[in-house]
Design an enzyme around this catalytic site. Structure first.
Site, PDB file in Angstrom:
ATOM      1  N   CYS A   9       0.829  -1.210   0.000  1.00 29.30           N
ATOM      2  CA  CYS A   9       0.000   0.000   0.000  1.00 29.30           C
ATOM      3  C   CYS A   9       0.853   1.246   0.000  1.00 29.30           C
ATOM      4  O   CYS A   9       1.795   1.339   0.784  1.00 29.30           O
ATOM      5  CB  CYS A   9      -0.836   0.083   1.275  1.00 29.30           C
ATOM      6  SG  CYS A   9      -1.988  -1.236   1.453  1.00 29.30           S
ATOM      7  N   ARG A  68     -12.087   0.764  -6.227  1.00 25.87           N
ATOM      8  CA  ARG A  68     -11.690   0.406  -4.860  1.00 25.87           C
ATOM      9  C   ARG A  68     -10.977   1.572  -4.172  1.00 25.87           C
ATOM     10  O   ARG A  68     -10.963   1.697  -2.972  1.00 25.87           O
ATOM     11  CB  ARG A  68     -10.739  -0.797  -4.895  1.00 25.87           C
ATOM     12  CG  ARG A  68     -10.417  -1.331  -3.530  1.00 25.87           C
ATOM     13  CD  ARG A  68      -9.458  -2.491  -3.545  1.00 25.87           C
ATOM     14  NE  ARG A  68      -8.514  -2.341  -2.463  1.00 25.87           N
ATOM     15  CZ  ARG A  68      -8.761  -2.677  -1.210  1.00 25.87           C
ATOM     16  NH1 ARG A  68      -9.901  -3.238  -0.895  1.00 25.87           N
ATOM     17  NH2 ARG A  68      -7.880  -2.457  -0.263  1.00 25.87           N
TER      18      ARG A  68
HETATM   19  P1  XMP Z   1      -0.528  -7.306   3.201  1.00 21.15           P
HETATM   20  O1  XMP Z   1       0.329  -6.497   4.130  1.00 21.15           O
HETATM   21  O2  XMP Z   1      -0.999  -8.580   3.806  1.00 21.15           O
HETATM   22  O3  XMP Z   1      -1.810  -6.392   2.953  1.00 21.15           O
HETATM   23  O4  XMP Z   1       0.152  -7.545   1.893  1.00 21.15           O
HETATM   24  C1  XMP Z   1      -2.866  -6.811   2.135  1.00 21.15           C
HETATM   25  C2  XMP Z   1      -3.975  -5.787   2.154  1.00 21.15           C
HETATM   26  O5  XMP Z   1      -3.563  -4.553   1.560  1.00 21.15           O
HETATM   27  C3  XMP Z   1      -4.706  -3.885   1.008  1.00 21.15           C
HETATM   28  N1  XMP Z   1      -4.386  -3.538  -0.361  1.00 21.15           N
HETATM   29  C4  XMP Z   1      -4.032  -2.308  -0.745  1.00 21.15           C
HETATM   30  N2  XMP Z   1      -4.000  -1.152  -0.064  1.00 21.15           N
HETATM   31  N3  XMP Z   1      -3.232  -0.057  -2.016  1.00 21.15           N
HETATM   32  C5  XMP Z   1      -3.601  -0.009  -0.714  1.00 21.15           C
HETATM   33  O6  XMP Z   1      -3.571   1.056  -0.116  1.00 21.15           O
HETATM   34  C6  XMP Z   1      -3.246  -1.182  -2.771  1.00 21.15           C
HETATM   35  O7  XMP Z   1      -2.896  -1.169  -3.944  1.00 21.15           O
HETATM   36  C7  XMP Z   1      -3.684  -2.375  -2.104  1.00 21.15           C
HETATM   37  N4  XMP Z   1      -3.870  -3.628  -2.529  1.00 21.15           N
HETATM   38  C8  XMP Z   1      -4.300  -4.332  -1.434  1.00 21.15           C
HETATM   39  C9  XMP Z   1      -5.876  -4.828   1.111  1.00 21.15           C
HETATM   40  O8  XMP Z   1      -6.639  -4.431   2.220  1.00 21.15           O
HETATM   41  C10 XMP Z   1      -5.189  -6.163   1.332  1.00 21.15           C
HETATM   42  O9  XMP Z   1      -5.995  -7.114   1.985  1.00 21.15           O
END
Ligand code: XMP
Length: 363
Positions: free
Chosen positions: A195, A294
């Site tokens: 993120c 999203r």
């Molecule tokens: P981890 O740390 O397990 O986090 O890799 C997964 C979670 O990150 C969120 N997610 C995103 N958040 N930009 C964001 O700000 C993104 O591009 C993105 N893609 C995923 C989502 O909640 C996921 O479960």
């Protein structure tokens, strides 16, 4: 109105994983007897408190089957057409459960959840035929227009509905009150490994903080809705910590990325194997356009909120789940609890100080 100085001085402490640790507590249960039984949503019970994230490099049918077979659950991503996603739901549903720990839906078949945009009524209708739970999948759920459209879907489906993402107590209190029926809350904004939302927008809510806020909201409402901690979870200790703050399960992206069950090809570089892992707000994920809604509702949606890269290939996900689950049990035991529910009641948390950080030893 309060002064601006007051606003500054009353800044909340939004604790993140590295700021906190679990204190040891008197343990009456042996590590191997610790129960990790929990709930994903009001009607879905899990034997393993792990949820695979709805990301297009993590959860398609193969991962969802492996998660449910091993007592967790997968949330199918939504960066595909409703037809493709429904077909994947069917694939999971038609898989004969083998293990006795398997997560099952009301129909007795393997349980599966599916992500959707809160505006996507057509997708909701199709998914509601077979999926056990619908997961509203937006980075910031607590907006007027999202609440209005989500309410229409909730009123038209008999599936469990999970709302998110949620960052504050107010997010949860207001959303739950406005929607009437909610079966689960996904807590944590901007804390994921891929993120960059908080870097770009300065907005977010670290997962431990978001979980505690959601748990307080649910307590104050006097209701019983499971909380899914999501974003930035790297270790079993992180998982145990969110249980101490009121979470019922942990959603993993990075933690499962690179396993054989993830979608995508294995890439070999300098004799080492890798898999791709990307944020759903990254440029390449958004190029498919199905996930653009999203992220920040700016109309143009022309900036990235996630990054993409490679992670080492990890082999089968079962081993990853097994190792995590036994380490979670050890964490629970250190904290003096015998179950996830007991973590919420008994665990004590300390703040990490400079002295807690160990010297770096080269290995
Ligand atoms: P981890 O740390 O397990 O986090 O890799 C997964 C979670 O990150 C969120 N997610 C995103 N958040 N930009 C964001 O700000 C993104 O591009 C993105 N893609 C995923 C989502 O909640 C996921 O479960």
């Amino acid at each position: 109105m309060d002064t601006f100085t007051k606003r500054l001085e009353s800044a909340q402490i939004a604790f993140n994983f590295d700021d906190l640790m679990l204190l040891p507590g008197f343990s009456e249960t042996r590590s191997r007897d610790i129960s990790t039984d929990t709930r994903f949503s009001t009607n879905i019970r899990l034997r393993t408190p792990l949820v695979s994230s709805p990301m297009d490099t993590v959860t398609e049918a193969r991962m969802a089957i492996a998660m449910a077979e091993n007592g967790g659950i997968g949330v199918l991503h939504r960066n595909m057409t409703p037809e493709e996603q429904s077909r994947m739901v069917g694939e999971v549903k038609n898989h004969e459960p083998v293990s006795k720990n398997a997560t099952r839906g009301k129909d007795g078949r393997l349980a599966v959840a599916a992500a959707l945009a809160p505006t996507d009524i057509e997708r909701a209708k199709m998914l509601s035929k077979e999926a056990d739970a619908l997961v509203f999948d937006v980075a910031h759920f607590h907006t007027k227009s999202i609440l209005e459209s989500a309410k229409k879907i909730i009123d038209s489906t008999d599936r469990d509905v999970i709302i998110g993402s949620m960052g504050t107590k107010e997010d949860v209190m207001h959303s739950v009150k406005a929607l009437g029926r909610v079966d689960g809350v996904r807590a944590g904004i901007g804390g994921g490994s891929i993120c960059i939302t908080t870097d770009v927008t300065k907005a977010g809510s670290p997962t431990p903080f978001a979980v505690a806020q959601a748990a307080d909201a649910i307590d104050e409402l006097g209701i019983d809705i499971p909380i899914i901690a999501d974003g930035g979870i790297r270790t079993a200790g992180d998982i145990a910590l969110v249980f101490a703050l009121g979470a019922d399960s942990a959603m993993l992206g990075f933690g499962l990325a690179g396993t054989a069950e993830c979608p995508g090809e294995t890439i070999t570089m300098n004799g080492k194997e890798y898999r791709g892992y990307r944020g759903m707000g990254s440029k390449s994920a958004r190029e498919k356009r199905l996930v653009n809604d999203r992220y920040a509702d700016t109309g143009g949606k022309n900036f990235d909120e996630g990054i993409e890269g490679l992670v080492p290939y990890k082999g089968g996900v079962v081993d990853v789940i097994d190792v995590l689950n036994s380490a979670v049990k050890a964490s629970i035991s250190y904290a003096g609890a015998g179950s996830i529910a007991e973590m919420a009641q008994k665990a004590r948390i300390a703040r990490v100080t400079g002295r807690t950080i160990k010297a770096e030893i080269k290995r």
